[in-house]
Each structure stands twice: as C-alpha cells, then as structure tokens.
Design a protein around this motif. Sequence first.
Motif, PDB file in Angstrom:
ATOM      1  N   LYS A  57       0.870  -1.183   0.000  1.00  0.00           N
ATOM      2  CA  LYS A  57       0.000   0.000   0.000  1.00  0.00           C
ATOM      3  C   LYS A  57       0.902   1.227   0.000  1.00  0.00           C
ATOM      4  N   THR A  58       0.912   1.931  -1.113  1.00  0.00           N
ATOM      5  CA  THR A  58       1.688   3.162  -1.249  1.00  0.00           C
ATOM      6  C   THR A  58       0.747   4.332  -1.008  1.00  0.00           C
ATOM      7  N   ILE A  59       1.087   5.139  -0.024  1.00  0.00           N
ATOM      8  CA  ILE A  59       0.235   6.256   0.354  1.00  0.00           C
ATOM      9  C   ILE A  59       1.030   7.556   0.201  1.00  0.00           C
ATOM     10  N   ALA A  60       0.448   8.489  -0.524  1.00  0.00           N
ATOM     11  CA  ALA A  60       1.110   9.776  -0.774  1.00  0.00           C
ATOM     12  C   ALA A  60       1.031  10.680   0.449  1.00  0.00           C
ATOM     13  N   LEU A  61       2.131  11.357   0.721  1.00  0.00           N
ATOM     14  CA  LEU A  61       2.127  12.403   1.742  1.00  0.00           C
ATOM     15  C   LEU A  61       1.398  13.617   1.160  1.00  0.00           C
ATOM     16  N   ALA A  62       0.766  14.416   2.001  1.00  0.00           N
ATOM     17  CA  ALA A  62       0.034  15.591   1.529  1.00  0.00           C
ATOM     18  C   ALA A  62       0.962  16.559   0.798  1.00  0.00           C
ATOM     19  N   SER A  63       2.229  16.605   1.210  1.00  0.00           N
ATOM     20  CA  SER A  63       3.225  17.420   0.516  1.00  0.00           C
ATOM     21  C   SER A  63       4.554  16.679   0.564  1.00  0.00           C
ATOM     22  N   SER A  64       5.311  16.788  -0.512  1.00  0.00           N
ATOM     23  CA  SER A  64       6.623  16.155  -0.566  1.00  0.00           C
ATOM     24  C   SER A  64       7.565  16.817   0.421  1.00  0.00           C
ATOM     25  N   VAL A  65       8.518  16.038   0.909  1.00  0.00           N
ATOM     26  CA  VAL A  65       9.505  16.560   1.852  1.00  0.00           C
ATOM     27  C   VAL A  65      10.882  16.451   1.206  1.00  0.00           C
ATOM     28  N   LYS A  66      11.548  17.592   1.039  1.00  0.00           N
ATOM     29  CA  LYS A  66      12.925  17.606   0.522  1.00  0.00           C
ATOM     30  C   LYS A  66      13.854  17.530   1.731  1.00  0.00           C
ATOM     31  N   ILE A  67      14.669  16.495   1.771  1.00  0.00           N
ATOM     32  CA  ILE A  67      15.573  16.275   2.898  1.00  0.00           C
ATOM     33  C   ILE A  67      16.781  17.192   2.745  1.00  0.00           C
ATOM     34  N   SER A  68      17.046  17.992   3.755  1.00  0.00           N
ATOM     35  CA  SER A  68      18.154  18.944   3.682  1.00  0.00           C
ATOM     36  C   SER A  68      19.343  18.517   4.534  1.00  0.00           C
ATOM     37  N   ARG A  69      19.176  17.427   5.294  1.00  0.00           N
ATOM     38  CA  ARG A  69      20.277  16.945   6.125  1.00  0.00           C
ATOM     39  C   ARG A  69      20.197  15.430   6.216  1.00  0.00           C
ATOM     40  N   SER A  70      21.261  14.741   5.833  1.00  0.00           N
ATOM     41  CA  SER A  70      21.300  13.286   5.915  1.00  0.00           C
ATOM     42  C   SER A  70      21.188  12.843   7.364  1.00  0.00           C
ATOM     43  N   GLY A  71      20.449  11.769   7.583  1.00  0.00           N
ATOM     44  CA  GLY A  71      20.334  11.248   8.933  1.00  0.00           C
ATOM     45  C   GLY A  71      19.115  10.370   9.112  1.00  0.00           C
ATOM     46  N   ILE A  72      18.808  10.103  10.367  1.00  0.00           N
ATOM     47  CA  ILE A  72      17.676   9.265  10.715  1.00  0.00           C
ATOM     48  C   ILE A  72      16.404  10.106  10.781  1.00  0.00           C
ATOM     49  N   TYR A  73      15.374   9.614  10.128  1.00  0.00           N
ATOM     50  CA  TYR A  73      14.031  10.186  10.173  1.00  0.00           C
ATOM     51  C   TYR A  73      13.112   9.057  10.635  1.00  0.00           C
ATOM     52  N   TYR A  74      11.843   9.340  10.828  1.00  0.00           N
ATOM     53  CA  TYR A  74      10.903   8.305  11.257  1.00  0.00           C
ATOM     54  C   TYR A  74       9.726   8.231  10.301  1.00  0.00           C
ATOM     55  N   ALA A  75       9.467   7.029   9.798  1.00  0.00           N
ATOM     56  CA  ALA A  75       8.293   6.756   8.976  1.00  0.00           C
ATOM     57  C   ALA A  75       7.260   6.128   9.898  1.00  0.00           C
ATOM     58  N   ALA A  76       6.039   6.630   9.849  1.00  0.00           N
ATOM     59  CA  ALA A  76       5.011   6.181  10.786  1.00  0.00           C
ATOM     60  C   ALA A  76       3.745   5.746  10.061  1.00  0.00           C
ATOM     61  N   ILE A  77       3.012   4.867  10.724  1.00  0.00           N
ATOM     62  CA  ILE A  77       1.726   4.398  10.207  1.00  0.00           C
ATOM     63  C   ILE A  77       0.778   4.196  11.380  1.00  0.00           C
ATOM     64  N   SER A  78      -0.480   4.504  11.132  1.00  0.00           N
ATOM     65  CA  SER A  78      -1.530   4.222  12.109  1.00  0.00           C
ATOM     66  C   SER A  78      -2.757   3.747  11.348  1.00  0.00           C
ATOM     67  N   VAL A  79      -3.354   2.667  11.829  1.00  0.00           N
ATOM     68  CA  VAL A  79      -4.583   2.131  11.241  1.00  0.00           C
ATOM     69  C   VAL A  79      -5.576   1.926  12.380  1.00  0.00           C
ATOM     70  N   THR A  80      -6.771   2.453  12.192  1.00  0.00           N
ATOM     71  CA  THR A  80      -7.852   2.220  13.141  1.00  0.00           C
ATOM     72  C   THR A  80      -8.847   1.309  12.441  1.00  0.00           C
ATOM     73  N   ALA A  81      -9.039   0.115  13.011  1.00  0.00           N
ATOM     74  CA  ALA A  81      -9.895  -0.886  12.370  1.00  0.00           C
ATOM     75  C   ALA A  81     -10.304  -1.937  13.388  1.00  0.00           C
ATOM     76  N   SER A  82     -11.362  -2.677  13.073  1.00  0.00           N
ATOM     77  CA  SER A  82     -11.753  -3.776  13.959  1.00  0.00           C
ATOM     78  C   SER A  82     -10.670  -4.849  13.948  1.00  0.00           C
ATOM     79  N   THR A  83     -10.015  -5.040  12.799  1.00  0.00           N
ATOM     80  CA  THR A  83      -8.856  -5.923  12.678  1.00  0.00           C
ATOM     81  C   THR A  83      -7.787  -5.165  11.914  1.00  0.00           C
ATOM     82  N   VAL A  84      -6.656  -4.908  12.553  1.00  0.00           N
ATOM     83  CA  VAL A  84      -5.572  -4.224  11.842  1.00  0.00           C
ATOM     84  C   VAL A  84      -4.809  -5.252  11.017  1.00  0.00           C
TER      85      VAL A  84
END
Length: 188
Positions: free
Chosen positions: A111-138
């Motif tokens: 499942k590829t989901i688009a961000l509302a706006s693209s993010v241009k990375i200006s500094r190499s390093g660790i970032y965090y990718a997150a997901i949340s699903v609200t459902a009767s069965t995740v």
Amino acid sequence: MTLLGTFRGNPRNDLGYLNTVGRPDPDVVFHRANLPRVGLDDVAALTSGVMTSVPIYLADGDTISNLTFISAGTAAGTPTNAFVALYSGAGALLAQSADQLTAAWAADTAKTIALASSVKISRSGIYYAAISVTASTVPTLVGTVGAKPVLTGEGNLAQTSGSSLTGTAPATIATPAFKRTVPLVLAT
C-alpha cells in the motif's frame, strides 16, 4: 591500526548483503528502505488507533513523496481511519497523508500512500516513517523482530506512540515505547 580500525577485510564485500536495502541500479526507481528485503515475515506491528514508527536513513537531497507498507497474511477488517507520516529525527511532524478512511487493504498487498506534501531532505540522517490504522482488525505487516536497545544512545528499531488516533498524525512522536515487531517501509 588502520583507517578501518581492526577490520582487515574489504568493506564492500563485508557489507554486500546490505545491497538488498538500496537500489539495485541507480537508473531504476528511487527508494529508501529501513530493512533489507531478506529474513522478513508476517508481524503484528500495529494496534488499532496507535501509531507505529520506524527509523529510516534519508540522505541530503532526497525528496520523499510516498510511504509504502506491505500487509502480510491478515487484511484490514472494517478500517475507519489510517494515515502515514514522516517525522524528523527529533520526532517533529514533517508531512502526513490524507486520512485513508475506509479504504480496503487486502492481505499480501503493498500500500503506497502519498504524503500531503513532498519533503525535501536537507540533512542526511535518521528520520521516522510512521503508520496508524484504526480498524476492527488491523493488518499484519511484512517485517521482522528486533531486540530492545541495550547500549546508551541506541534507538528503537520500532516504537509506538499515541492512542485513540484517527486520521490525523500527532505533531510530535511523544513518549515512544519500544515495539519488538519492526515493519518494512519504503520511502519514495
């Protein structure tokens, strides 16, 4: 002692297995991943209404527009909200997707989901990718199992935060808690 410390081998040979993480060919579609594509399995990485985030290395100049997670053997059952988000290394929200609401997510499906706006990375390093699903069965996700940090300064390979989340990502990753299961994420 050499520039490589006590290591006497060829770093390219020793780190060759990591090539499964990066692009096999620079002319092919750009992506970054948090895990190599080997040793992955069906993991219960999500809890309904709770955000799961994983560290991902991004390089200066990368432009991230989408996050892809892959469901494993369990599909989403009666989803009501879902989002993905990209956070800075300090845990500040950089961009999130629109609420996916009741969109279906079948088993064994990327499942590829688009961000509302693209993010241009200006500094190499660790970032965090997150997901949340609200459902009767995740859905379960393709991923692996990671160990809890034991050394000072060592970060979580996966963490949870928030509760009763719906379609909006929190402004920060607040009070993250260690999570043993680590989902695979691709940033494109």
